[in-house]
Design a protein around this motif. Structure first.
Motif, PDB file in Angstrom:
ATOM      1  N   CYS A  24      64.694 -16.365  73.493  1.00 17.92           N
ATOM      2  CA  CYS A  24      66.151 -16.541  73.118  1.00 17.92           C
ATOM      3  C   CYS A  24      66.468 -15.389  71.788  1.00 17.92           C
ATOM      4  N   ARG A  26      68.797 -15.512  69.748  1.00 18.93           N
ATOM      5  CA  ARG A  26      69.022 -16.097  68.571  1.00 18.93           C
ATOM      6  C   ARG A  26      67.832 -16.622  67.805  1.00 18.93           C
ATOM      7  N   GLN A  27      66.920 -17.080  68.515  1.00 24.86           N
ATOM      8  CA  GLN A  27      65.885 -17.699  67.804  1.00 24.86           C
ATOM      9  C   GLN A  27      65.089 -16.562  67.043  1.00 24.86           C
ATOM     10  N   TRP A  30      66.575 -16.060  63.830  1.00 19.81           N
ATOM     11  CA  TRP A  30      66.267 -16.719  62.917  1.00 19.81           C
ATOM     12  C   TRP A  30      64.787 -16.414  62.418  1.00 19.81           C
ATOM     13  N   LEU A 290      73.192 -16.714  71.796  1.00 17.10           N
ATOM     14  CA  LEU A 290      72.324 -17.953  72.274  1.00 17.10           C
ATOM     15  C   LEU A 290      71.674 -18.143  73.469  1.00 17.10           C
ATOM     16  N   LYS A 291      70.690 -18.944  73.609  1.00 19.82           N
ATOM     17  CA  LYS A 291      70.025 -18.968  74.808  1.00 19.82           C
ATOM     18  C   LYS A 291      71.192 -19.131  76.142  1.00 19.82           C
ATOM     19  N   CYS A 297      67.785 -27.027  74.105  1.00 17.73           N
ATOM     20  CA  CYS A 297      68.025 -26.547  72.503  1.00 17.73           C
ATOM     21  C   CYS A 297      67.565 -27.582  71.395  1.00 17.73           C
ATOM     22  N   CYS A 300      64.292 -27.390  69.864  1.00 18.84           N
ATOM     23  CA  CYS A 300      64.032 -25.863  69.263  1.00 18.84           C
ATOM     24  C   CYS A 300      64.201 -26.133  67.867  1.00 18.84           C
ATOM     25  N   PHE A 302      65.112 -24.449  65.285  1.00 21.64           N
ATOM     26  CA  PHE A 302      66.463 -24.123  64.723  1.00 21.64           C
ATOM     27  C   PHE A 302      67.585 -24.599  65.063  1.00 21.64           C
ATOM     28  N   TYR A 303      67.355 -25.743  65.847  1.00 21.99           N
ATOM     29  CA  TYR A 303      68.691 -26.350  66.466  1.00 21.99           C
ATOM     30  C   TYR A 303      69.710 -26.546  65.386  1.00 21.99           C
ATOM     31  N   CYS A 306      72.241 -23.681  65.087  1.00 24.45           N
ATOM     32  CA  CYS A 306      72.991 -23.602  66.328  1.00 24.45           C
ATOM     33  C   CYS A 306      73.916 -24.712  66.740  1.00 24.45           C
ATOM     34  N   ILE A 310      76.482 -24.527  69.596  1.00 30.74           N
ATOM     35  CA  ILE A 310      76.114 -24.967  71.095  1.00 30.74           C
ATOM     36  C   ILE A 310      77.054 -25.937  71.495  1.00 30.74           C
TER      37      ILE A 310
HETATM   38  S1  SF4 Z   1      68.592 -23.784  69.474  1.00 32.18           S
HETATM   39 FE1  SF4 Z   1      68.821 -22.801  71.263  1.00 32.18          FE
HETATM   40  S2  SF4 Z   1      70.114 -20.988  70.828  1.00 32.18           S
HETATM   41 FE2  SF4 Z   1      69.519 -21.534  69.081  1.00 32.18          FE
HETATM   42  S3  SF4 Z   1      67.716 -20.600  68.563  1.00 32.18           S
HETATM   43 FE3  SF4 Z   1      67.016 -22.448  69.545  1.00 32.18          FE
HETATM   44  S4  SF4 Z   1      66.786 -21.927  71.611  1.00 32.18           S
HETATM   45 FE4  SF4 Z   1      67.918 -20.405  70.575  1.00 32.18          FE
END
Ligand code: SF4
Length: 318
Positions: A24, A26-27, A30, A290-291, A297, A300, A302-303, A306, A310
């Protein structure tokens, strides 16, 4: 490496960086840019949050780290004066580590102040904690992995080997330089057998994955780069502790050449996201998409960063 304040992070390459970049963009942002300097109290709030979230751990990650520590301690102890640890003893030490981390995870305020010192599990941060089922699964994995560790070929050979190095016990984080870039790489275990062959070992506590042999190839390049090691053949070994089986990975010149090409291509792809190569300043966050499939997500770390974006993009058939 000595810590120095930098406005932008230094560029370096590692297998985990490659895997995050592929998974990803975006990941990747971050993890390697947006969280930079987020450890300072007066940093911008987004960087501070990104830095904290970067420190979140899943139970599977934590278990993997704990088993790596147990493996290192077991090998060092058994090669020293101590009687070899039994699987039961390793299991108990692993349970203590998990229980301590579980208790720490309930201290949200303390973690926010010192996210690099205190463990916070994703399940506590984003929810109310792990289910009973998850706890049982992790404990069962710990038991299986500790039993299989002591039965593994690499463990048994390392106890007899004339030369052994264990990650972060004999040496700190290690790197080598590739075409001017720092590449982080250190095998979990490195030993030389009586015939002079080097074995680089990676303990795996999850399922098999096509990228695992690539990781060993990077370790092969690291061993090859060490001026203090006599040149000898190198072989890799993936020890799948959950399954109780291992795979030998050839690390001859063709595999190491191929890995050099892979690293070169990967660095070139990452550099496209850099605005200024002289400082490694990243392009703006929105240039890191973003993915594509955001259905997973919520798992993840970092949700939180995002989530609004999202939830603003609703995938569907229309
Ligand atoms: S929440 Fe989803 S889009 Fe955001 S960094 Fe994590 S995997 Fe990527």
């Amino acid at each position: 490496m000595v810590f120095e304040h930098r406005e932008h992070p230094e560029f370096s390459w590692s297998q985990s960086r490659r895997s995050t970049f592929r998974s990803c963009p975006r990941q990747y942002y971050w993890q390697y840019y947006g969280s930079h300097n987020g450890w300072y109290d007066d940093a911008d709030e987004t960087a501070r949050l990104a830095y904290r979230l970067k420190k979140l751990s899943s139970f599977y990650e934590f278990l993997g780290g704990a088993i790596h520590e147990l493996a290192a301690d077991a090998i060092k102890g058994a090669r020293g004066d101590e009687p070899p640890l039994t699987a039961d003893e390793l299991f108990q030490v692993g349970r203590d580590k998990l229980n301590r981390a579980y208790a720490q995870s309930k201290r949200l305020k303390d973690w926010k102040r010192r996210p690099n010192r205190i463990t916070m599990f994703h399940d506590f941060y984003y929810g109310t904690g792990p289910s009973r089922d998850m706890i049982d699964r992790i404990r069962d994995r710990l038991r299986t992995c500790t039993e299989n560790l002591l039965e593994s070929e690499s463990y048994r050979e390392a106890l007899q080997a004339p030369f052994v190095e264990v990650k972060e016990v004999d040496r700190g984080p290690e790197f080598f330089t590739f075409e001017g870039y720092t590449v982080w790489a250190q095998p979990d275990l490195l030993y030389r057998t009586g015939d002079g062959e080097y074995h680089v070992v990676d303990w795996k506590t999850g399922q098999t994955d096509d990228t695992h042999p690539l990781q060993l190839r990077t370790y092969g390049l690291y061993v090859q780069s060490r001026a203090d090691l006599e040149p000898h053949a190198i072989v890799g070994r993936l020890e799948y502790l959950l399954k109780g089986s291992g795979t030998t990975v050839p690390l001859g010149s063709s595999e190491l050449d191929a890995e050099q090409r892979e690293i070169r291509d990967s660095i070139a792809a990452m550099q496209k996201y850099v605005a200024d190569p002289s400082t490694n300043a990243a392009r703006p966050k929105d240039d890191f998409p973003l993915k594509d499939d955001t259905s997973e997500c919520r798992y993840c770390k970092f949700y939180e960063l995002c989530q609004d974006e999202i939830e603003g993009t609703v995938a569907g058939p229309f």
